[in-house]
Design an enzyme around this catalytic site. Structure first.
Site, short mmCIF file in Angstrom:
data_model
loop_
_atom_site.label_atom_id
_atom_site.label_comp_id
_atom_site.label_asym_id
_atom_site.label_seq_id
_atom_site.Cartn_x
_atom_site.Cartn_y
_atom_site.Cartn_z
CE LYS A 32 -74.89 24.82 -18.17
NZ LYS A 32 -73.91 24.75 -17.06
CG LEU A 71 -77.11 12.06 -19.83
CD1 LEU A 71 -78.61 12.05 -20.11
CD2 LEU A 71 -76.71 10.81 -19.05
CG LEU A 73 -72.61 13.95 -17.86
CD1 LEU A 73 -71.11 14.18 -17.95
CD2 LEU A 73 -72.92 12.48 -17.67
N GLY A 116 -74.21 10.61 -25.87
CA GLY A 116 -75.54 10.69 -26.48
C GLY A 116 -75.54 11.49 -27.78
CD GLU A 119 -76.40 6.64 -26.81
OE1 GLU A 119 -76.58 7.57 -25.99
OE2 GLU A 119 -76.71 5.47 -26.58
CD GLU A 139 -71.84 7.22 -23.40
OE1 GLU A 139 -70.66 7.29 -23.84
OE2 GLU A 139 -72.82 7.53 -24.09
C1 1HE Z 1 -72.09 19.83 -19.79
C2 1HE Z 1 -71.87 18.69 -20.61
C3 1HE Z 1 -72.65 17.54 -20.34
C4 1HE Z 1 -70.53 20.25 -21.26
N1 1HE Z 1 -73.56 17.58 -19.33
N2 1HE Z 1 -73.00 19.82 -18.82
N3 1HE Z 1 -70.83 13.57 -22.07
C5 1HE Z 1 -69.57 13.80 -21.68
O1 1HE Z 1 -69.03 13.15 -20.82
C6 1HE Z 1 -68.88 14.96 -22.36
C7 1HE Z 1 -68.70 16.07 -21.37
N4 1HE Z 1 -68.26 17.31 -21.99
C8 1HE Z 1 -67.00 17.51 -22.41
O2 1HE Z 1 -66.14 16.64 -22.40
C9 1HE Z 1 -66.67 18.90 -22.88
O3 1HE Z 1 -67.63 19.80 -22.34
C10 1HE Z 1 -66.66 19.06 -24.42
C11 1HE Z 1 -65.43 18.33 -25.02
C12 1HE Z 1 -67.92 18.57 -25.07
C13 1HE Z 1 -66.55 20.59 -24.77
O4 1HE Z 1 -65.44 21.15 -24.10
P1 1HE Z 1 -65.38 22.73 -23.91
O5 1HE Z 1 -64.05 23.05 -23.28
O6 1HE Z 1 -65.71 23.42 -25.19
O7 1HE Z 1 -66.58 23.12 -22.91
P2 1HE Z 1 -66.66 22.95 -21.30
O8 1HE Z 1 -65.98 24.13 -20.66
O9 1HE Z 1 -66.23 21.62 -20.86
O10 1HE Z 1 -68.23 23.03 -21.05
C14 1HE Z 1 -68.96 24.24 -21.16
C15 1HE Z 1 -70.15 24.12 -20.25
O11 1HE Z 1 -71.00 23.06 -20.69
C16 1HE Z 1 -69.77 23.76 -18.82
O12 1HE Z 1 -70.72 24.32 -17.96
P3 1HE Z 1 -70.44 25.70 -17.16
O13 1HE Z 1 -71.70 25.95 -16.40
O14 1HE Z 1 -69.23 25.42 -16.30
O15 1HE Z 1 -70.16 26.74 -18.21
C17 1HE Z 1 -69.92 22.25 -18.79
O16 1HE Z 1 -70.16 21.75 -17.48
C18 1HE Z 1 -71.16 22.09 -19.66
N5 1HE Z 1 -71.24 20.76 -20.24
N6 1HE Z 1 -70.90 18.98 -21.50
C19 1HE Z 1 -73.70 18.71 -18.60
N7 1HE Z 1 -72.52 16.42 -21.07
C20 1HE Z 1 -78.66 8.38 -23.14
S1 1HE Z 1 -77.28 8.02 -22.29
C21 1HE Z 1 -76.02 8.94 -22.96
C22 1HE Z 1 -74.87 8.94 -22.02
C23 1HE Z 1 -73.90 10.04 -22.29
O17 1HE Z 1 -74.08 10.82 -23.20
S2 1HE Z 1 -72.54 10.10 -21.26
C24 1HE Z 1 -71.49 11.25 -21.99
C25 1HE Z 1 -71.73 12.62 -21.45
#
Ligand code: 1HE
Length: 266
Positions: A32, A71, A73, A116, A119, A139
């Site tokens: 993840k 985070l 999500l 996060g 962060e 975010e």
């Molecule tokens: C996730 C998350 C996540 C991956 N929550 N499941 N963060 C984001 O908005 C970033 C979201 N993630 C991404 O943009 C990409 O996943 C990455 C650029 C980090 C990596 O890409 P990649 O192609 O290597 O991986 P992927 O195919 O997107 O993800 C692999 C798996 O991880 C997939 O799950 P699967 O069950 O389909 O295999 C994704 O859904 C899962 N995954 N990132 C949940 N963030 C205290 S407040 C803080 C507020 C925040 O941090 S908001 C920003 C959140």
């Protein structure tokens, strides 16, 4: 490992391994992308609040191709306003344990350092990034806000204007720009961030512990004090540090020609 708190943390995705005097803490949820769910945030808090007594510096890294996707999500969708407040405050406690713990923390960064994850990296004292690193605050475009201390810590690295731009436009910075702007203090070839972070931590571990503690705890507070108060805090901290027996020994060693001189950098 016989500490039940660290054992529970390991089963929730945060492991700790000692390398000499350096505690290497690993986020272990690569499938993840090391997204931080509640269990993982609590595990981070527990590990940094319970570092082994012989740890004199720490490194934090992420397993797999990314440091941390921020985070989790999938846990966000069910939360109401009150729960959201407590959730954010829980992150604050965990990341305060990183920044204001007992020993300096060096983050070894690669791949995504986003939301996060950024962060968390910002709560560390030194950041070493490899060339695959990229930084973002999605975010803004996801309709949420930072909640893990990012609004306090990120502007201290890159300024309010750049953080505002990142959140409004979804701008992503690459590793080179990240170092130039101040996200990372060190930029290394791909795959070398962990080794470099451990090298730095090993060196930091040889400093007088009280000096390390003063740097971690006094500097950020002095930066937020009015100048007059800051100078007073500085004088207090300086007098405490220099009165430690270890400081006297180190200064004596230099005066007797037994300690290294400062070398011109190459
Ligand atoms: C996730 C998350 C996540 C991956 N929550 N499941 N963060 C984001 O908005 C970033 C979201 N993630 C991404 O943009 C990409 O996943 C990455 C650029 C980090 C990596 O890409 P990649 O192609 O290597 O991986 P992927 O195919 O997107 O993800 C692999 C798996 O991880 C997939 O799950 P699967 O069950 O389909 O295999 C994704 O859904 C899962 N995954 N990132 C949940 N963030 C205290 S407040 C803080 C507020 C925040 O941090 S908001 C920003 C959140």
């Amino acid at each position: 490992m016989s500490n039940p708190i660290l054992e529970r943390a390991a089963s929730n995705g945060v492991s700790l391994e000692m390398r000499g005097a350096v505690a290497v803490v690993s986020l272990r949820r690569p499938a993840k992308r090391n997204a931080l769910n509640d269990a993982l945030v609590e595990a981070l808090r527990d590990v940094f609040q319970n570092l082994p007594a012989d740890a004199r510096a720490a490194v934090i890294q992420g397993e797999g191709d990314h440091f941390c996707a921020g985070l989790d999500l999938s846990e966000l969708k069910e939360r109401n306003a009150g729960e959201g407040m407590h959730h954010s405050r829980g992150w604050h406690v965990a990341l305060d344990a990183v920044q204001f713990g007992r020993v300096p923390v060096i983050a070894a960064l690669h791949g995504a350092v986003v939301g996060g994850g950024l962060e968390l990296a910002s709560a560390s004292h030194i950041r070493v990034a490899d060339e695959s690193t990229f930084y973002a605050l999605p975010e803004g475009t996801r309709g949420i806000f930072v909640g893990g201390g990012g609004s306090v810590r990120v502007p201290k690295l890159i300024g309010v204007a750049r953080m505002t731009d990142m959140m409004l436009t979804g701008r992503v910075y690459n590793a080179q720009d990240g170092e130039r702007l101040g996200f990372a203090q060190y930029l290394v070839p791909q795959g070398q961030a962990l080794d470099k972070a451990i090298e730095l931590a090993t060196r930091i571990a040889t400093n007088a512990p009280l000096t390390n503690y003063a740097l971690m705890h006094a500097l950020p507070r002095i930066a937020e004090q009015p100048a007059d108060h800051g100078l007073f805090t500085e004088a207090l901290m300086a007098s405490i540090a220099q009165s430690a027996p270890e400081a006297k020994e180190r200064v004596r060693a230099f005066l007797e020609g037994k300690a290294a001189k400062v070398q011109k950098s190459s």
